[in-house]
Motif scaffolding. Structure first.
Motif, PDB file in Angstrom:
ATOM      1  N   TRP A  87      71.941 119.210  -3.581  1.00 13.11           N
ATOM      2  CA  TRP A  87      72.739 118.412  -4.512  1.00 13.11           C
ATOM      3  C   TRP A  87      74.033 119.119  -4.901  1.00 13.11           C
ATOM      4  O   TRP A  87      75.059 118.485  -5.129  1.00 13.11           O
ATOM      5  N   ARG A  88      73.989 120.445  -4.955  1.00  7.82           N
ATOM      6  CA  ARG A  88      75.190 121.196  -5.326  1.00  7.82           C
ATOM      7  C   ARG A  88      76.312 120.950  -4.314  1.00  7.82           C
ATOM      8  O   ARG A  88      77.494 120.942  -4.671  1.00  7.82           O
ATOM      9  N   VAL A  89      75.933 120.770  -3.047  1.00  4.02           N
ATOM     10  CA  VAL A  89      76.916 120.482  -2.001  1.00  4.02           C
ATOM     11  C   VAL A  89      77.159 118.982  -1.900  1.00  4.02           C
ATOM     12  O   VAL A  89      78.300 118.516  -1.874  1.00  4.02           O
ATOM     13  N   PHE A  90      76.075 118.237  -1.861  1.00  2.00           N
ATOM     14  CA  PHE A  90      76.131 116.784  -1.693  1.00  2.00           C
ATOM     15  C   PHE A  90      76.950 116.138  -2.799  1.00  2.00           C
ATOM     16  O   PHE A  90      77.763 115.241  -2.558  1.00  2.00           O
ATOM     17  N   GLY A  91      76.734 116.606  -4.026  1.00  2.71           N
ATOM     18  CA  GLY A  91      77.423 116.018  -5.171  1.00  2.71           C
ATOM     19  C   GLY A  91      78.912 116.273  -5.192  1.00  2.71           C
ATOM     20  O   GLY A  91      79.644 115.609  -5.939  1.00  2.71           O
ATOM     21  N   GLY A 172      71.582 124.479   6.441  1.00  2.17           N
ATOM     22  CA  GLY A 172      72.347 123.246   6.610  1.00  2.17           C
ATOM     23  C   GLY A 172      71.972 122.239   5.549  1.00  2.17           C
ATOM     24  O   GLY A 172      70.990 122.421   4.814  1.00  2.17           O
ATOM     25  N   ILE A 173      72.766 121.176   5.451  1.00  3.57           N
ATOM     26  CA  ILE A 173      72.513 120.080   4.519  1.00  3.57           C
ATOM     27  C   ILE A 173      72.294 118.821   5.343  1.00  3.57           C
ATOM     28  O   ILE A 173      72.965 118.601   6.357  1.00  3.57           O
ATOM     29  N   ASN A 174      71.383 117.966   4.893  1.00  2.00           N
ATOM     30  CA  ASN A 174      71.000 116.775   5.637  1.00  2.00           C
ATOM     31  C   ASN A 174      71.497 115.511   4.946  1.00  2.00           C
ATOM     32  O   ASN A 174      71.863 115.534   3.764  1.00  2.00           O
ATOM     33  N   ASP A 178      68.801 116.898   1.333  1.00  3.00           N
ATOM     34  CA  ASP A 178      67.979 118.099   1.444  1.00  3.00           C
ATOM     35  C   ASP A 178      68.777 119.234   2.061  1.00  3.00           C
ATOM     36  O   ASP A 178      69.578 119.027   2.973  1.00  3.00           O
ATOM     37  N   ALA A 179      68.505 120.450   1.596  1.00  8.36           N
ATOM     38  CA  ALA A 179      68.997 121.649   2.259  1.00  8.36           C
ATOM     39  C   ALA A 179      67.881 122.202   3.139  1.00  8.36           C
ATOM     40  O   ALA A 179      66.700 122.046   2.821  1.00  8.36           O
ATOM     41  N   ASP A 180      68.251 122.828   4.234  1.00  8.57           N
ATOM     42  CA  ASP A 180      67.258 123.440   5.118  1.00  8.57           C
ATOM     43  C   ASP A 180      66.891 124.815   4.570  1.00  8.57           C
ATOM     44  O   ASP A 180      67.693 125.751   4.595  1.00  8.57           O
TER      45      ASP A 180
END
Length: 295
Positions: A87-91, A172-174, A178-180
Motif C-alpha cells: 500500500w505504501r507504494v500502491f497508494g 516486487g509489487i503486484n 500485494d508486495a512479494d
C-alpha cells in the motif's frame, strides 16, 4: 484480488492478429456513447504491473483466494503484511496518459462511463465519473463480522503503530496491491481487528474465488445495454467477470474494440485488437478528435 482466472489459458494459433492501426478506435469514440471496460494494462504506465503481460505478476505470484483468507489466520497475517507494505507504494501511484484520456473523452460526452477491473482508483483520480469498480477498491476495508467500513489510510496508521519497525524490502509489487515477501520477512507481523466489533478485516475487493456482487454485475450489464459500443482497454479478458460484458455487447451487435499488447480471450468477438501501448493510442485518438488531455 479478482475472481480466480484460468491460469493455464494460452492463446491458440487461430486468434486474429493484433494491428497497429488505431483508426477504428478513433471512429468508435468519435461516434460517442462508447462504454470503457478497463483492466490492469491501463495502469502499467503508472508503475502498477499487470497479471499476464510480459513480466506479469502471475509468473511469480499466485493471489490469495477468498477461502484461504477467511479460513487461515496465518494466511491473513501474510496477506496483511504484504498488503501493508504494498500500500505504501500502491497508494502513491498517479494516473497516466491513458487514465487522463479516458476522463477527457468523458468530459467531451463521448464516453458515458467506465467499468474497471482494477482496484487502484486511478480512473477517479484522473477525473472520470460514473466508474463501476467491478472488483472493489483497495482504498477501504470491511469487517467480515459487522460490515463496518474503514478507510485504508486509517488502517495503515493502525498497522504501522502495531508493527513498529516493519520495513522489509519487497521483491516486487503486484496489481492487487500485494508486495512479494518471504515468510521470514513477514515474521510476526500483527494484523489489527475491526475498531467496532473486533472482527476480521478484509480489503473491500473481490478476491480470487469470490463472486462479484450480483447487483454490481447487473449495473454493468445495464451500462452495456445503454451503450452503442464497448472499448476494452488493457484487459486480457481471461476471467469471466470482464469477458461476459464483451460477449453481451457482441451478441447485441455492438462494436467491440480492444487495445491490449497481447492476445485476449475476446479477440474473436472484436472488430480489432490494437497491439500498441495504451497511452500512445489514446492520446493519438484524442489528438485526432480534438479532445484536450491534461498533462
Amino acid at each position: 484480488m479478482r475472481m480466480r482466472p484460468t491460469l493455464n489459458w494460452v492463446p491458440d494459433g487461430d486468434l486474429p492478429p493484433g494491428t497497429s492501426d488505431w483508426g477504428p478506435v478513433a471512429d468508435v469514440l468519435g461516434r460517442g456513447n462508447a462504454l470503457v471496460l478497463s483492466g490492469a494494462g491501463i495502469s502499467t504506465e503508472s508503475g502498477i504491473p499487470d497479471y499476464r503481460g510480459e513480466g506479469g505478476s502471475l509468473s511469480r505470484h499466485t493471489p490469495m483466494t477468498y477461502q484461504e483468507f477467511v479460513s487461515d489466520p496465518q494466511a491473513r497475517r501474510r496477506y496483511w503484511a504484504r498488503s501493508h507494505l504494498g500500500w505504501r507504494v500502491f497508494g502513491r501511484a498517479r494516473p497516466n496518459a491513458g487514465h487522463r484520456a479516458v476522463a477527457a473523452f468523458q468530459r467531451q460526452g463521448l464516453v458515458p462511463g467506465v467499468i474497471t477491473q482494477n482496484v487502484d482508483g486511478l480512473h477517479q483520480a484522473a477525473g472520470s465519473e460514473n466508474v463501476v469498480e467491478l472488483h472493489g477498491s483497495l482504498d477501504r476495508v470491511v469487517c467480515l463480522s459487522c460490515g463496518a467500513v474503514e478507510a485504508r489510510g486509517d488502517l495503515a496508521v493502525r498497522l504501522t503503530e502495531a508493527n513498529e519497525g516493519f520495513a522489509p524490502v519487497a521483491a516486487g509489487i503486484n496489481p492487487d496491491g500485494d508486495a512479494d515477501l518471504t515468510d521470514d520477512q513477514v515474521g510476526d507481523f500483527r494484523p489489527v481487528p475491526c475498531t467496532v466489533c473486533g472482527g476480521v478485516l478484509k480489503p473491500d475487493v473481490v478476491f480470487f474465488g469470490e463472486a462479484v456482487p450480483p447487483q454490481r454485475v447487473e449495473q454493468c450489464r445495464e451500462a452495456v445495454r445503454a451503450a452503442d459500443s464497448l472499448l476494452v482497454l488493457g484487459s486480457s479478458l481471461t476471467v469471466m467477470s470482464g469477458l461476459r460484458f464483451v460477449r453481451q455487447a457482441a451478441e447485441a451487435g455492438k462494436p467491440v474494440l480492444i487495445v491490449n499488447r497481447d492476445p485476449t480471450r475476446g479477440d474473436r468477438l472484436a472488430l480489432a485488437r490494437v497491439s500498441l501501448p495504451l497511452g500512445e493510442v489514446l492520446t493519438g485518438v484524442a489528438d485526432r478528435l480534438g479532445v484536450p488531455v491534461p498533462h
